[in-house]
Design a protein around this motif. Structure first.
Motif, PDB file in Angstrom:
ATOM      1  N   THR A  29       0.990  -1.271  -0.052  1.00  0.00           N
ATOM      2  CA  THR A  29       0.151  -0.118   0.003  1.00  0.00           C
ATOM      3  C   THR A  29       0.706   1.131  -0.027  1.00  0.00           C
ATOM      4  O   THR A  29       1.439   1.484   0.971  1.00  0.00           O
ATOM      5  N   PRO A  30       1.058   1.987  -1.108  1.00  0.00           N
ATOM      6  CA  PRO A  30       1.679   3.200  -1.125  1.00  0.00           C
ATOM      7  C   PRO A  30       0.883   4.436  -0.698  1.00  0.00           C
ATOM      8  O   PRO A  30      -0.319   4.349  -1.023  1.00  0.00           O
ATOM      9  N   TYR A  31       1.433   5.095   0.018  1.00  0.00           N
ATOM     10  CA  TYR A  31       0.789   6.638   0.410  1.00  0.00           C
ATOM     11  C   TYR A  31       1.754   7.545   0.083  1.00  0.00           C
ATOM     12  O   TYR A  31       3.083   7.532  -0.173  1.00  0.00           O
ATOM     13  N   GLY A  32       0.993   8.769  -0.537  1.00  0.00           N
ATOM     14  CA  GLY A  32       1.943  10.021  -0.989  1.00  0.00           C
ATOM     15  C   GLY A  32       0.900  11.019  -1.468  1.00  0.00           C
ATOM     16  O   GLY A  32      -0.189  10.918  -1.177  1.00  0.00           O
ATOM     17  N   LYS A  33       1.306  11.901  -2.409  1.00  0.00           N
ATOM     18  CA  LYS A  33       0.774  13.053  -2.617  1.00  0.00           C
ATOM     19  C   LYS A  33       0.678  12.852  -4.345  1.00  0.00           C
ATOM     20  O   LYS A  33       1.573  12.577  -5.126  1.00  0.00           O
ATOM     21  N   GLY A  34      -0.534  13.134  -4.857  1.00  0.00           N
ATOM     22  CA  GLY A  34      -0.825  12.970  -6.157  1.00  0.00           C
ATOM     23  C   GLY A  34      -0.850  14.079  -7.008  1.00  0.00           C
ATOM     24  O   GLY A  34      -1.074  15.530  -6.299  1.00  0.00           O
ATOM     25  N   LYS A  35      -0.451  14.171  -8.256  1.00  0.00           N
ATOM     26  CA  LYS A  35      -0.500  15.519  -8.996  1.00  0.00           C
ATOM     27  C   LYS A  35      -1.044  15.028 -10.411  1.00  0.00           C
ATOM     28  O   LYS A  35      -0.433  14.221 -11.321  1.00  0.00           O
ATOM     29  N   ASP A  60       5.221   6.849   1.682  1.00  0.00           N
ATOM     30  CA  ASP A  60       5.445   5.707   2.642  1.00  0.00           C
ATOM     31  C   ASP A  60       5.024   4.419   1.851  1.00  0.00           C
ATOM     32  O   ASP A  60       4.017   4.602   1.270  1.00  0.00           O
ATOM     33  N   LEU A  61       5.624   3.460   2.202  1.00  0.00           N
ATOM     34  CA  LEU A  61       5.260   2.295   1.469  1.00  0.00           C
ATOM     35  C   LEU A  61       5.123   1.207   2.455  1.00  0.00           C
ATOM     36  O   LEU A  61       5.991   1.029   3.149  1.00  0.00           O
ATOM     37  N   GLN A  62       3.933   0.580   2.850  1.00  0.00           N
ATOM     38  CA  GLN A  62       3.669  -0.562   3.738  1.00  0.00           C
ATOM     39  C   GLN A  62       3.244  -1.506   3.103  1.00  0.00           C
ATOM     40  O   GLN A  62       2.577  -1.842   1.985  1.00  0.00           O
ATOM     41  N   ALA A  63       3.721  -2.782   3.676  1.00  0.00           N
ATOM     42  CA  ALA A  63       3.743  -4.078   2.854  1.00  0.00           C
ATOM     43  C   ALA A  63       3.420  -5.023   4.164  1.00  0.00           C
ATOM     44  O   ALA A  63       3.534  -4.880   5.272  1.00  0.00           O
ATOM     45  N   LYS A  64       2.357  -6.125   3.525  1.00  0.00           N
ATOM     46  CA  LYS A  64       2.181  -7.076   4.610  1.00  0.00           C
ATOM     47  C   LYS A  64       2.093  -8.473   3.776  1.00  0.00           C
ATOM     48  O   LYS A  64       1.726  -8.476   2.580  1.00  0.00           O
ATOM     49  N   LYS A  65       2.384  -9.661   4.459  1.00  0.00           N
ATOM     50  CA  LYS A  65       2.675 -10.824   3.777  1.00  0.00           C
ATOM     51  C   LYS A  65       2.043 -11.742   4.768  1.00  0.00           C
ATOM     52  O   LYS A  65       2.016 -11.708   6.201  1.00  0.00           O
ATOM     53  N   LYS A  66       1.135 -12.571   4.143  1.00  0.00           N
ATOM     54  CA  LYS A  66       0.169 -13.584   5.072  1.00  0.00           C
ATOM     55  C   LYS A  66       0.063 -14.667   4.593  1.00  0.00           C
ATOM     56  O   LYS A  66       0.042 -15.057   3.284  1.00  0.00           O
ATOM     57  N   LEU A  67       0.227 -15.814   5.343  1.00  0.00           N
ATOM     58  CA  LEU A  67       0.133 -17.123   5.179  1.00  0.00           C
ATOM     59  C   LEU A  67      -1.384 -17.653   5.077  1.00  0.00           C
ATOM     60  O   LEU A  67      -1.960 -17.463   6.302  1.00  0.00           O
ATOM     61  N   ILE A  68      -1.834 -18.131   4.070  1.00  0.00           N
ATOM     62  CA  ILE A  68      -3.133 -18.625   4.219  1.00  0.00           C
ATOM     63  C   ILE A  68      -3.073 -20.213   3.976  1.00  0.00           C
ATOM     64  O   ILE A  68      -2.565 -20.948   3.387  1.00  0.00           O
ATOM     65  N   GLN A  69      -4.402 -20.740   4.559  1.00  0.00           N
ATOM     66  CA  GLN A  69      -4.490 -22.354   4.712  1.00  0.00           C
ATOM     67  C   GLN A  69      -5.887 -22.545   4.281  1.00  0.00           C
ATOM     68  O   GLN A  69      -6.643 -22.074   5.004  1.00  0.00           O
ATOM     69  N   ASN A  70      -6.403 -22.978   3.008  1.00  0.00           N
ATOM     70  CA  ASN A  70      -7.674 -23.356   2.656  1.00  0.00           C
ATOM     71  C   ASN A  70      -8.204 -24.446   3.329  1.00  0.00           C
ATOM     72  O   ASN A  70      -7.536 -25.631   3.256  1.00  0.00           O
ATOM     73  N   LYS A  71      -9.218 -24.352   3.829  1.00  0.00           N
ATOM     74  CA  LYS A  71      -9.839 -25.723   4.514  1.00  0.00           C
ATOM     75  C   LYS A  71     -11.411 -25.651   3.913  1.00  0.00           C
ATOM     76  O   LYS A  71     -11.993 -24.866   3.772  1.00  0.00           O
ATOM     77  N   THR A  72     -11.819 -26.647   4.141  1.00  0.00           N
ATOM     78  CA  THR A  72     -13.339 -27.135   3.877  1.00  0.00           C
ATOM     79  C   THR A  72     -14.224 -26.693   4.777  1.00  0.00           C
ATOM     80  O   THR A  72     -13.683 -26.380   6.025  1.00  0.00           O
TER      81      THR A  72
END
Length: 93
Positions: A12-18, A72-84
């Motif tokens: 997710t980038p944050y900043g000023k647009g033009k 500002d650049l924020q990053a997230k990494k998430k491990l997922i597990q698919n279940k029935t």
């Protein structure tokens, strides 16, 4: 039992647009447009070059160019597990 695993990455980038509206900057936009077309739309480039200049200029006027200076650049990494559904309900019992 095997559970398919995967990861999700989110940036997710944050900043000023033009908006780019000045004539000098528009020429820079055209350079970026050409470079992008050369890289991602090679087959379209031939078609674009075959258009009459008047048509191309009308198309270019329809492009809204903008620039974002990222502060500002924020990053997230998430491990997922698919279940029935059955497996999810077992935990509730």
């Amino acid at each position: 039992m095997k559970f398919p695993l995967g990861t999700i990455s989110q940036f997710t980038p944050y900043g000023k647009g033009k908006l780019i509206t000045e004539i000098d900057e528009i020429f820079e936009v055209l350079e970026v447009l050409e470079a992008t077309t050369d890289n991602y739309e090679v087959s379209y480039k031939q078609q674009w070059e075959s258009f009459p200049e008047e048509y191309s200029l009308k198309m270019i006027k329809g492009i809204v160019a903008f620039e974002i200076i990222v502060t500002d650049l924020q990053a997230k990494k998430k491990l997922i597990q698919n279940k029935t559904i059955v497996e999810k309900n077992i935990k509730k019992l």
